[in-house]
Design an enzyme around this catalytic site. Structure first.
Site, mmCIF file in Angstrom:
data_model
loop_
_atom_site.group_PDB
_atom_site.id
_atom_site.type_symbol
_atom_site.label_atom_id
_atom_site.label_comp_id
_atom_site.label_asym_id
_atom_site.label_seq_id
_atom_site.Cartn_x
_atom_site.Cartn_y
_atom_site.Cartn_z
ATOM 1 N N ASN A 111 21.853 -16.386 -2.025
ATOM 2 C CA ASN A 111 20.413 -16.565 -2.156
ATOM 3 C C ASN A 111 20.163 -17.719 -3.110
ATOM 4 O OD1 ASN A 111 17.688 -16.135 -1.849
ATOM 5 N ND2 ASN A 111 17.738 -14.005 -2.504
ATOM 6 N N HIS A 112 18.962 -18.209 -3.125
ATOM 7 C CA HIS A 112 18.598 -19.250 -4.079
ATOM 8 C C HIS A 112 18.472 -18.642 -5.472
ATOM 9 C CE1 HIS A 112 17.801 -22.420 -1.145
ATOM 10 N NE2 HIS A 112 17.347 -21.450 -0.379
ATOM 11 N N HIS A 113 18.946 -19.373 -6.452
ATOM 12 C CA HIS A 113 18.791 -18.959 -7.846
ATOM 13 C C HIS A 113 17.335 -19.174 -8.240
ATOM 14 C CE1 HIS A 113 19.564 -18.447 -12.082
ATOM 15 N NE2 HIS A 113 18.994 -19.597 -12.321
ATOM 16 N N VAL A 114 16.761 -18.224 -8.947
ATOM 17 C CA VAL A 114 15.388 -18.366 -9.429
ATOM 18 C C VAL A 114 15.464 -18.954 -10.836
ATOM 19 C CG1 VAL A 114 13.232 -17.192 -9.981
ATOM 20 C CG2 VAL A 114 14.610 -16.435 -8.026
ATOM 21 N N HIS A 126 22.404 -21.911 -6.007
ATOM 22 C CA HIS A 126 22.521 -20.656 -5.277
ATOM 23 C C HIS A 126 23.303 -19.614 -6.072
ATOM 24 C CE1 HIS A 126 21.794 -23.686 -2.149
ATOM 25 N NE2 HIS A 126 21.166 -22.708 -1.541
#
Length: 185
Positions: A111-114, A126
């Site tokens: 997932n994309h890193h926030v 990610h």
């Protein structure tokens, strides 16, 4: 600071990498649009092995399956990936023997890193976490399996469920987020 030659070289390398990814995607799209005849499934398995996957015997890939990148993928024997199943494998995906993965299910291992406040989302990178689906699991249609989840042996995931946490063996789970509603008798 980069010199003009180093800057051009790094841009050229990025361009070559993007071009290679586009070619792999194109080959995947064509190959995985083929029907699920035994010969076609064998060709799909050969391609996945070529990119680093470990594929068991008698796996069935319905048309429209999308597996990217393929590395860090382990499929046991007799795995059935139905129409339009999507699998991202960079975080690692392991699916045991005799598993049924329903139509349009998504198995997501990254997932994309926030980023923190004030940081750019586009450049945040990610996060990858493995997904493990043990033997004899049935995942219904239109499910989403999120990074870091383990689905225990013999579990059943109801259609449309979003699996955000691990599911114990021989459990039946449904909903968003998926919750265990009972165990198999």
């Amino acid at each position: 600071m980069l010199t003009a030659d180093e800057s051009v070289g790094s841009r050229s390398c990025v361009h070559m990498r993007r071009t290679a990814v586009i070619w792999v995607e194109a080959i995947l799209r064509i190959l995985f649009s083929l029907p699920r005849f035994r010969l076609c499934n064998s060709l799909k398995a050969v391609f996945l092995r070529a990119v680093g996957a470990k594929i068991g015997r008698r796996c069935v890939f319905y048309p429209g399956v999308w597996i990217m990148t393929g590395r860090n993928l382990v499929l046991g024997d007799d795995v059935d990936l139905a129409l339009d199943v999507l699998v991202t494998t960079d975080g690692g995906v392991s699916i045991g023997d005799r598993c049924l993965i329903g139509y349009r299910t998504q198995i997501i291992s990254g997932n994309h890193h926030v980023p923190g406040k004030g940081e750019r989302i586009f450049e945040a990178g990610h996060v990858h976490r493995p997904v493990r689906i043990e033997n004899d699991v049935w995942v219904g249609a239109n499910c989403v399996i999120l990074p870091g989840v383990t689905i225990g042996e013999g579990a059943v995931i109801g259609a449309g469920s979003i699996v955000t946490k691990s599911i114990p063996p021989f459990s039946m789970a449904v909903g968003n987020p998926a919750r265990v509603i009972r165990t198999r008798d």
